[in-house]
Write an enzyme that holds these catalytic residues in place. Structure first.
Site: not given
Length: 80
Positions: A15-18, A42
């Site tokens: 998930l954000c920001p990954l 995502d």
């Protein structure tokens, strides 16, 4: 490494920001004008990765949705 070889970043189930961080880390190791495909799940990455790419001088070559995955192909910036 040839510029025609496509590098794959697997950011599925992140998930954000990954997904953006994984993309940034991969791009940092690549030569100019290299293709890089990011595969993620995502949906926010469809906006986040292209925005990050524009800010850093990279270009989005192609985006597509394949079942429940998003594929974003970038070309790293040309050498300054």
């Amino acid at each position: 490494m040839s510029t025609s070889d496509e590098i794959i970043v697997d950011a599925r189930r992140l998930l954000c920001p990954l997904p953006v961080i994984r993309t940034q880390d991969a791009v940092a190791k690549l030569p100019p004008e290299q293709l890089l495909k990011v595969i993620c799940t995502d949906p926010g990455a469809l906006q986040d990765i292209p925005a990050w790419a524009r800010i850093h001088g990279h270009s989005v070559v192609h985006t597509e949705t394949v079942e429940r995955e998003y594929h974003i192909t970038l070309r790293t910036a040309a050498k300054a």
